[in-house]
Design a protein around this motif. Structure first.
Motif, mmCIF file in Angstrom:
data_model
loop_
_atom_site.group_PDB
_atom_site.id
_atom_site.type_symbol
_atom_site.label_atom_id
_atom_site.label_comp_id
_atom_site.label_asym_id
_atom_site.label_seq_id
_atom_site.Cartn_x
_atom_site.Cartn_y
_atom_site.Cartn_z
ATOM 1 N N PRO A 1 92.551 24.260 118.468
ATOM 2 C CA PRO A 1 91.860 25.378 118.111
ATOM 3 C C PRO A 1 90.379 24.916 118.232
ATOM 4 C CG PRO A 1 93.214 24.418 116.436
ATOM 5 C CD PRO A 1 93.316 23.320 117.318
ATOM 6 N N GLY A 2 89.634 25.973 118.524
ATOM 7 C CA GLY A 2 88.310 25.971 118.366
ATOM 8 C C GLY A 2 87.922 25.312 116.996
ATOM 9 N N LEU A 3 86.618 24.603 116.951
ATOM 10 C CA LEU A 3 85.822 23.959 115.611
ATOM 11 C C LEU A 3 84.668 24.933 115.518
ATOM 12 C CD1 LEU A 3 85.818 20.177 116.417
ATOM 13 C CD2 LEU A 3 87.345 21.604 114.773
ATOM 14 N N GLU A 4 84.679 25.680 114.258
ATOM 15 C CA GLU A 4 83.405 26.133 113.722
ATOM 16 C C GLU A 4 82.229 25.256 113.677
ATOM 17 O OE1 GLU A 4 82.503 27.897 109.746
ATOM 18 O OE2 GLU A 4 83.761 29.363 110.467
ATOM 19 N N PRO A 5 81.334 25.745 114.373
ATOM 20 C CA PRO A 5 80.283 24.736 114.571
ATOM 21 C C PRO A 5 79.463 24.439 113.133
ATOM 22 C CG PRO A 5 79.694 26.988 115.769
ATOM 23 C CD PRO A 5 80.827 27.194 115.008
ATOM 24 N N TYR A 6 79.296 23.009 113.059
ATOM 25 C CA TYR A 6 78.663 22.455 111.973
ATOM 26 C C TYR A 6 77.869 21.373 112.203
ATOM 27 C CZ TYR A 6 82.280 18.863 113.006
ATOM 28 O OH TYR A 6 82.922 17.660 113.733
ATOM 29 N N GLU A 7 77.119 20.820 111.238
ATOM 30 C CA GLU A 7 76.020 19.752 111.693
ATOM 31 C C GLU A 7 76.582 18.609 112.458
ATOM 32 O OE1 GLU A 7 72.466 17.452 109.294
ATOM 33 O OE2 GLU A 7 73.913 18.723 108.034
ATOM 34 N N GLY A 8 77.724 18.097 111.940
ATOM 35 C CA GLY A 8 78.232 16.799 112.714
ATOM 36 C C GLY A 8 79.023 17.180 114.006
ATOM 37 N N LEU A 9 79.111 18.269 114.750
ATOM 38 C CA LEU A 9 79.767 18.699 115.760
ATOM 39 C C LEU A 9 79.294 17.828 117.057
ATOM 40 C CD1 LEU A 9 82.134 20.326 117.203
ATOM 41 C CD2 LEU A 9 80.305 22.080 117.483
#
Length: 440
Positions: free
Chosen positions: A282-290
């Motif tokens: 699944p796609g990952l919701e953007p976050y700081e550690g991506l």
């Protein structure tokens, strides 16, 4: 004792014992043995002799029957087949070595059917010396007839009673596994509510607290594997062999720290099938550690298979991390792809770092068959629970030692893969050159 002193002409005894003046009746009792008693005493020696002779012949007959007992009982007696499943013919053979193997086997076979003996042909082989050899059988099972070989298994839970054919009302088509600690139980409970009854649930417990999950109703139908301080790839290598998970069309191998508020398992798989994805996430919701652009959720598409990374990160637009790439936190494998990937996992490299760059080798046209599903996305919560399972050494925190091991494994895996491919191509070149030389 009273003995007669004389016998008169009439055969009467006289001069014996009491006189005539004694009480009547007592004289008859003390006169001596009657004719019947004498006759009985004469018969006793004859009866004893007959008994001894009969006993002697009985012993002889019993001995003769005893030494031929296995042949008689197995070849002549037609006993119910239910008496024979536990008979060990090898034991009988060792005990009665003078009997032929063929006789024992034929005798056992005769009990399995009520057909006349003439209708049952003798087997074309002797016991433990079969002529069956099927090279296409799994390794080690070449001596078995193919119809009895069961090379694959499953994780379906079965009853201990009743007809085995009636055990399973439904057979799940998919498998989802989480590697968990008890501290993440609420998150796992929320995640599993997103998976339908079409999934077999399997939990790998790295903290040894498997029994405490009974508070959840779904836990009673889940499979729990509890071994302390191991990673999901350690578990996967040992408990998710392709022949064990063969019934499942897709296998989810997920971390415990994933938010699934925007995820539905059935809808996700519908998209996967629609786009023909062999490996996905699944796609990952953007976050700081991506880390990777490839795994970031997009809003303008259902699935994406390519991404643009920073300069110098992709030597080829169809290679990782710009294509043919998913991360190892939440991968989903088709049955076919997992059979290949499982063999790639190294026994001693437990963190799986480097696998995400290599799984493309298990899929033909990987840049088209590996992708990220944007229509169903998840959130990486970044809970460092597994890192805390490490051990403090040389002044380093437990998580620091775990992270250092991860990086080292990545380098080791890449070196092994490079060396293996180099060895293969060198051997292939040598074989090709050898076969092309003219024969003298």
């Amino acid at each position: 004792l009273v003995f007669p002193s004389s016998v008169d002409d009439d055969g009467d005894m006289s001069g014996v014992g009491p006189g005539e003046d004694e009480v009547e009746g007592e004289s008859d009792e003390l006169v001596g043995p009657s004719d019947e008693l004498v006759e009985e005493n004469m018969r006793r020696p004859s009866q004893m002799m007959k008994l001894l002779v009969a006993s002697f012949f009985g012993v002889i007959v019993g001995f003769l029957m005893g030494i031929t007992f296995p042949t008689l009982t197995l070849t002549k007696m037609n006993l119910p087949s239910t008496l024979f499943p536990s008979i060990d013919l090898a034991y009988i053979e060792d005990k009665y070595s003078d009997l032929s193997r063929k006789t024992l086997f034929s005798s056992w076979s005769s009990t399995k059917s009520s057909k006349p003996k003439n209708d049952i042909p003798d087997p074309p082989y002797t016991y433990n010396d079969t002529k069956i050899w099927v090279p296409s059988n799994p390794r080690g099972a070449e001596r078995l007839p193919p119809d009895i070989v069961t090379p694959e298994s499953d994780l379906y839970l079965r009853r201990l009673w009743g007809d085995p054919n009636e055990d399973l009302k439904t057979k799940q088509r998919y498998l989802v596994t989480f590697t968990v600690g008890y501290g993440q139980r609420r998150n796992i409970d929320a995640a599993l509510k997103k998976f339908s009854d079409n999934f077999t649930i399997m939990l790998f417990h790295y903290d040894g607290r498997a029994s405490e999950w009974e508070e959840f109703e779904w836990s009673k139908r889940a499979i729990h594997v509890s071994i302390r301080k191991q990673t999901k790839w350690w578990y996967a290598k040992r408990f998710l062999h392709p022949d064990i998970v063969a019934p499942y069309d897709y296998i989810f191998i997920w971390d415990e720290d994933l938010g699934v508020e925007h995820f539905d398992s059935e809808k996700y798989l519908a998209v996967v099938k629609k786009h023909g994805l062999e490996i996905s996430q699944p796609g990952l919701e953007p976050y700081e550690g991506l880390t990777w652009e490839m795994t970031k959720k997009r809003d303008d598409t259902e699935v994406h298979k390519h991404a643009e990374e920073r300069n110098g990160w992709c030597s080829d637009p169809n290679l990782p991390p710009c294509a043919a790439f998913v991360e190892i936190m939440a991968p989903v494998f088709s049955r076919k792809a997992w059979r290949c990937v499982w063999h790639m996992i190294q026994n001693d490299l437990v963190h799986g770092w480097g696998l995400d760059f290599a799984v493309r080798k298990c899929v033909q046209n990987a840049h088209e068959k590996i992708g990220v599903v944007d229509a169903q996305w998840i959130i990486h919560q970044g809970v460092p629970s597994l890192g805390n399972q490490g051990q403090q050494e040389e002044g380093k925190q437990p998580w620091e030692g775990v992270r250092e091991r991860c990086r080292r494994e990545w380098t080791m895996f890449q070196d092994r893969l490079d060396e293996a491919e180099k060895a293969y191509f060198e051997a292939s070149a040598h074989n090709n050159s050898s076969s092309s030389r003219p024969h003298r």
